[in-house]
Design a protein around this motif. Structure first.
Motif, PDB file in Angstrom:
ATOM      1  N   ILE A 129      33.033  47.722  52.607  1.00  0.00           N
ATOM      2  CA  ILE A 129      32.175  46.628  52.127  1.00  0.00           C
ATOM      3  C   ILE A 129      30.736  46.890  52.555  1.00  0.00           C
ATOM      4  CG2 ILE A 129      31.760  44.138  52.143  1.00  0.00           C
ATOM      5  CD1 ILE A 129      34.696  43.804  53.056  1.00  0.00           C
ATOM      6  N   ILE A 138      32.200  46.240  47.100  1.00  0.00           N
ATOM      7  CA  ILE A 138      33.526  46.301  47.717  1.00  0.00           C
ATOM      8  C   ILE A 138      34.308  47.428  47.059  1.00  0.00           C
ATOM      9  CG2 ILE A 138      35.669  45.082  48.229  1.00  0.00           C
ATOM     10  CD1 ILE A 138      34.151  42.449  47.899  1.00  0.00           C
ATOM     11  N   HIS A 151      27.096  45.014  52.488  1.00  0.00           N
ATOM     12  CA  HIS A 151      26.534  43.676  52.273  1.00  0.00           C
ATOM     13  C   HIS A 151      25.272  43.529  53.116  1.00  0.00           C
ATOM     14  CE1 HIS A 151      26.365  39.404  51.516  1.00  0.00           C
ATOM     15  NE2 HIS A 151      26.464  39.120  52.805  1.00  0.00           N
ATOM     16  N   VAL A 162      35.746  44.260  42.511  1.00  0.00           N
ATOM     17  CA  VAL A 162      36.163  45.263  43.489  1.00  0.00           C
ATOM     18  C   VAL A 162      36.465  46.552  42.731  1.00  0.00           C
ATOM     19  CG1 VAL A 162      37.030  43.625  45.193  1.00  0.00           C
ATOM     20  CG2 VAL A 162      38.570  44.466  43.424  1.00  0.00           C
TER      21      VAL A 162
END
Length: 267
Positions: free
Chosen positions: A45, A3, A47, A24
């Motif tokens: 982000i 992030i 993921h 973050v």
């Protein structure tokens, strides 16, 4: 998961990281496929090899960053705070929500109960261009004192002294002001929204809508009429306040706004 957030999105990025119990990182640009992308007003982000992005940019017409992201084969979704229908014809870009300037300060004053001024309309903000033309015609009901400099917490405490507030568009169709009103229990008068949120904000349900088109005199006249209507009709005023506060708690307050983002991104 990775992030990365731009400096303008620190408040939500840190709330998201706290909710996920994940680190973050602040960085105003990222390198993708050999190209540097500015994310000063966004959260990136990564993921499960997929990329998602939350866009906080105020100007809904500038999409340089989003157009670059849309070229990625592994793009999951873009959540956009200033979303206008048909501005970017892609199912990968969807409306999100909006936030307040300082959630911690707002939360700290919510329980205070100052004396309420029912005879004045609340407006604090930069008085420029079309705003000034309208506000000059509201001086009898609207205190637009710009001489006092308030901290954000002092401003929130000032808002609590009113039951009805005015919000006029600034750089974007949405701004902090109306959401701060929602969270502080102030019935909000504003032009019918052109932008969309994921969970819709409905005119005369969550806010008192006026037609924002026409001359400054016509707009001011509609504001005065709506103000008098809300001032004299307590059930209507309280209904709007309660609906707006519920919407705020579900879509803006932490951690619910974090949960909303993650649900939308299918994490």
């Amino acid at each position: 998961m990775e992030i990365i957030y731009g400096k303008s999105t620190e408040q939500f990025a840190k709330a998201l990281g706290s909710h996920l119990k994940h680190e973050v990182i602040e960085r105003n640009s990222i390198l993708l496929n050999g190209e540097e992308i500015d994310i000063e007003k966004g959260i990136f982000i990564r993921h499960n090899k997929k990329i998602s992005y939350i866009d906080f940019k105020d100007d809904y017409r500038r999409h340089k960053v989003l157009k670059k992201l849309l070229k990625l084969n592994n793009l999951n979704l873009i959540l956009k705070c200033q979303f206008r229908k048909d501005e970017i014809p892609s199912s990968k870009v969807v409306p999100f929500t909006y936030f307040v300037k300082d959630m911690k300060s707002l939360s700290s004053v919510v329980g205070l109960k100052p004396k309420i001024n029912y005879d004045k309309l609340l407006f604090k903000g930069t008085i420029w261009d079309n705003r000034k033309l309208v506000l000059d015609k509201l001086k009898m009901i609207c205190n637009t004192d710009t001489k006092r400099t308030l901290t954000i917490r002092e401003y929130y405490k000032e808002c609590l002294k009113y039951k009805i507030g005015l919000s006029l568009p600034g750089h974007g169709n949405l701004c902090y002001r109306e959401f701060e009103y929602f969270g502080l229990g102030v019935a909000t008068i504003m032009p019918a929204l052109k932008n969309l949120t994921h969970n819709r904000l409905l005119p005369d349900v969550h806010y008192a809508a006026i037609n924002g088109d026409g001359t400054s005199s016509e707009v001011a006249e509609r504001i005065i009429k709506k103000f008098n209507e809300l001032r004299s009709n307590k059930p209507m005023r309280e209904s709007i306040i309660n609906n707006a506060r519920k919407w705020f708690n579900e879509n803006v307050a932490f951690p619910n706004s974090c949960k909303l983002a993650l649900d939308m991104l299918a994490f």
